[in-house]
Design an enzyme around this catalytic site. Structure first.
Site, PDB file in Angstrom:
ATOM      1  N   GLY A   1       0.858  -1.188   0.000  1.00  0.00           N
ATOM      2  CA  GLY A   1       0.000   0.000   0.000  1.00  0.00           C
ATOM      3  C   GLY A   1       0.885   1.225   0.000  1.00  0.00           C
TER       4      GLY A   1
ATOM      5  N   HIS B   1       8.683  -7.630  -3.114  1.00  0.00           N
ATOM      6  CA  HIS B   1       7.447  -8.092  -3.766  1.00  0.00           C
ATOM      7  C   HIS B   1       7.663  -9.448  -4.456  1.00  0.00           C
ATOM      8  CE1 HIS B   1       4.979  -4.469  -3.292  1.00  0.00           C
ATOM      9  NE2 HIS B   1       6.156  -3.855  -3.241  1.00  0.00           N
TER      10      HIS B   1
ATOM     11  N   GLU C   1       5.494 -11.229  -5.770  1.00  0.00           N
ATOM     12  CA  GLU C   1       4.516 -11.434  -6.852  1.00  0.00           C
ATOM     13  C   GLU C   1       4.975 -10.894  -8.197  1.00  0.00           C
ATOM     14  OE1 GLU C   1       4.405  -9.283  -4.451  1.00  0.00           O
ATOM     15  OE2 GLU C   1       3.326  -7.456  -4.934  1.00  0.00           O
TER      16      GLU C   1
ATOM     17  N   CYS D   1       5.423  -5.956   1.721  1.00  0.00           N
ATOM     18  CA  CYS D   1       5.752  -4.529   1.716  1.00  0.00           C
ATOM     19  C   CYS D   1       5.002  -3.798   2.837  1.00  0.00           C
ATOM     20  CB  CYS D   1       5.463  -3.943   0.332  1.00  0.00           C
ATOM     21  SG  CYS D   1       6.229  -2.336   0.099  1.00  0.00           S
ATOM     22  N   TYR D   2       4.041  -2.929   2.494  1.00  0.00           N
ATOM     23  CA  TYR D   2       3.287  -2.255   3.566  1.00  0.00           C
ATOM     24  C   TYR D   2       2.650  -3.295   4.487  1.00  0.00           C
ATOM     25  CZ  TYR D   2      -0.298   0.478   5.968  1.00  0.00           C
ATOM     26  OH  TYR D   2      -1.078   1.057   6.937  1.00  0.00           O
TER      27      TYR D   2
ATOM     28  N   LYS E   1      -9.318 -12.198 -16.561  1.00  0.00           N
ATOM     29  CA  LYS E   1      -9.431 -12.303 -18.021  1.00  0.00           C
ATOM     30  C   LYS E   1      -8.709 -13.538 -18.574  1.00  0.00           C
ATOM     31  CE  LYS E   1     -10.959 -10.088 -21.680  1.00  0.00           C
ATOM     32  NZ  LYS E   1     -12.278  -9.439 -21.743  1.00  0.00           N
TER      33      LYS E   1
ATOM     34  N   ASP F   1     -15.735 -12.381 -23.186  1.00  0.00           N
ATOM     35  CA  ASP F   1     -16.539 -12.667 -21.989  1.00  0.00           C
ATOM     36  C   ASP F   1     -17.937 -13.181 -22.332  1.00  0.00           C
ATOM     37  OD1 ASP F   1     -14.303 -11.637 -20.840  1.00  0.00           O
ATOM     38  OD2 ASP F   1     -15.185  -9.685 -20.390  1.00  0.00           O
TER      39      ASP F   1
END
Ligand code: XMP
Length: 511
Positions: free
Chosen positions: A55, A169, A171, A82-83, A367, A227
């Protein structure tokens, strides 16, 4: 769904990415804003683990997002990123500081200690850092398990309570062993099994809707986009002919697109499909209109009218299907950003059609997962990997007033450009590519004669999220071939230009 991970969102820019990374390891993850779920609710749902996201704030700021420290004793493993790591330290009584020697940003060497979170991670590797604050003193019972040159506590843990925090991070792909670390958290620490699979999702959804929508009359607006196509095929598998799909062909589609959509869904899948050829109706409404926002508004409204007319013919509808996907669910309720373009979609339909309930079969999927589901359902690649195409179609690619003649010219030029990109095998190098018919006429020469025709602009962009985009560096040969074929094969065009503007400052579409 048995196994779930909660991504508790504290406003980080990577929250969706974290959830996707978890799902890539076949564990279902869902994102909830920190202020929308209580500790009791979390315990009630029975999550296998929680990830606190990053954040933009500093934990000591009055307005920074905080959470009840009870969560640390809920018996659920937590990974703070992180945050999220700083917040965990703060909640458990540690000390956070703002870096005295400047922020740490970018690829950084990290040194890890032996620990369940770092199983199969070497002592030294590269991680992605982006922070100013850091944990100066870890809380009681926490130990430091990684450091960088600038950050003495790059990771910490309380192994007994299964609380882990990383300043970097895991990710983002720049963190060399990020995938292993997340995998260790999920499987070694939370004890997940990794049973979330797309095959199961498809089968379970088909079964669920077979029961839920039994004997109901269900209506879906099919656009031919990813979609709505996936939702249509999935529901067709579940309830067959009780599903009616209405495909409004507004005459603003690309070359042969309407026929392709009709053929695929009617012939290949046997869907109960109504194609409404409404070109004339749309062109009449658009006649003389040059303003882009006005065009969008007219098309959006007319789409609803046409759909409404068709729905009325069908009598009572029990269920309306919406192609909502997970990012729409997360984004809804957020965002007070300025309207740059009023995007047209079928969101207005519920107001005009009378029905009892809405079904959103894709609301849990990202997606790329929708694409995967589409592939499992046997939808052709051209549709599953289709580049985005705006709801108002070619209306926003014919600059100024729209006429049938201009649309036809554009359709031909656009088809040639796409054909050349495909022949060069570059379909995956650009995220979106198309032609635009400008309203500038210029002088040309062909044979010995003077010509005076339209200028066509070619546009190709590369992007992950379409919020920002780079213009694609297409090979000159592809541009040359496209230009030469367009001027030779399409009557009415005397000049071809290539758009070299990124977003920002330009948008992807010209209007
Ligand atoms: P812009 O032009 O805003 O486009 O940079 C970003 C992405 O959105 C698509 N786009 C639209 N999609 N209705 C849609 O459904 C619209 O009115 C619309 N306008 C733009 C555009 O093609 C790009 O992928």
């Amino acid at each position: 769904m048995s196994e779930k991970i909660l991504v508790l969102d504290f406003g980080g820019q990577y929250n969706q990415l974290i959830a996707r990374r978890v799902r890539e390891q076949h564990v279902y993850a869902e994102i909830k804003p920190y202020n929308k779920i209580s500790v009791d609710e979390i315990k009630g749902i029975g999550y296998k683990g929680i990830i606190f996201t990053g954040g933009p704030n500093s934990v000591y700021d009055e307005l920074s997002p905080h959470y009840s420290a009870d969560i640390l004793n809920a018996g659920i493993p937590i990974l703070g990123i992180c945050y999220g790591c700083q917040l965990m330290a703060y909640m458990a009584g540690g000390e956070i500081r703002s870096a005295e020697n400047g922020s740490e940003y970018g690829k950084t060497a990290v040194f890890t200690k032996e620990n369940p979170l770092f199983k199969n991670v070497p002592y030294e590797s590269v991680c992605w850092m982006s922070h100013t604050d850091y944990v100066k003193t870890p809380p009681e019972n926490f130990k430091i398990i990684a450091n960088t040159a600038k950050c003495p506590c790059a990771a910490m843990c309380d192994e007994k309570r299964k609380l882990y925090g990383v300043q970097f991070h895991p990710e983002v792909t720049h963190t060399e062993y990020g995938k292993e670390m997340l995998s260790n958290f999920l499987f070694e620490i939370c004890g997940c099994k990794g049973e979330w699979k797309m095959d199961d999702f498809v089968e379970q959804s088909v079964e669920k809707y077979r029961v839920k929508l039994k004997d109901k009359k269900v209506l879906l607006a099919l656009s031919g986009g990813v979609d709505s196509s996936v939702a249509a095929v999935l529901l067709h598998k579940a309830i067959g002919k009780n599903l009616t799909c209405v495909f409004v062909d507004h005459g603003l589609l690309r070359k042969d697109e309407g026929d392709f959509v009709e053929q695929t869904f009617r012939e290949k899948f046997g869907l109960n499909l109504i194609r409404v050829n409404a070109e004339e109706r749309f062109l009449n409404k658009l006649s003389g209109v040059a303003d882009p926002e006005e065009k969008r508004k007219i098309i959006g409204e007319e789409f609803i009218r046409v759909f409404e007319d068709e729905a009325k013919k069908l009598g009572k509808i029990n269920v309306l299907v919406q192609g909502t996907i997970y990012p729409d669910v997360i984004e809804s309720g957020k965002g007070d950003s300025a309207v740059i373009k009023s995007h047209h979609n079928v969101g207005g339909l519920p107001d005009v059609i009378s029905f009892d309930e809405i079904a959103e079969p894709l609301r849990d999927l990202f997606k790329d997962e929708v694409r995967e589901a589409g592939t499992k359902l046997g939808i052709p690649c051209e549709l599953v990997w289709r580049q985005p195409f705006p709801g108002p179609g070619l209306a926003v690619r014919v600059i100024g007033e729209i006429t049938k003649e201009k649309l036809d010219i554009l359709r031909e030029a656009d088809a040639i450009f796409r054909d050349e990109i495909s022949k060069a095998g570059l379909e995956k190098s650009a995220s979106q590519y198309f032609a635009v018919l400008t309203d500038s006429k210029t002088v040309g020469v062909m044979g010995d004669a003077r010509t005076y025709g339209y200028t066509v602009a070619l546009r190709a962009v590369t992007t992950d999220d379409f919020m920002t985009a780079e213009w694609t560096r297409l090979p000159y040969e592809v541009l040359e071939k496209s230009s030469s074929r367009i001027t030779n094969e399409v009557k009415g065009i005397s000049r071809v230009v290539y758009d070299i503007t990124s977003k920002p400052p330009a948008t992807v579409e010209w209007e």
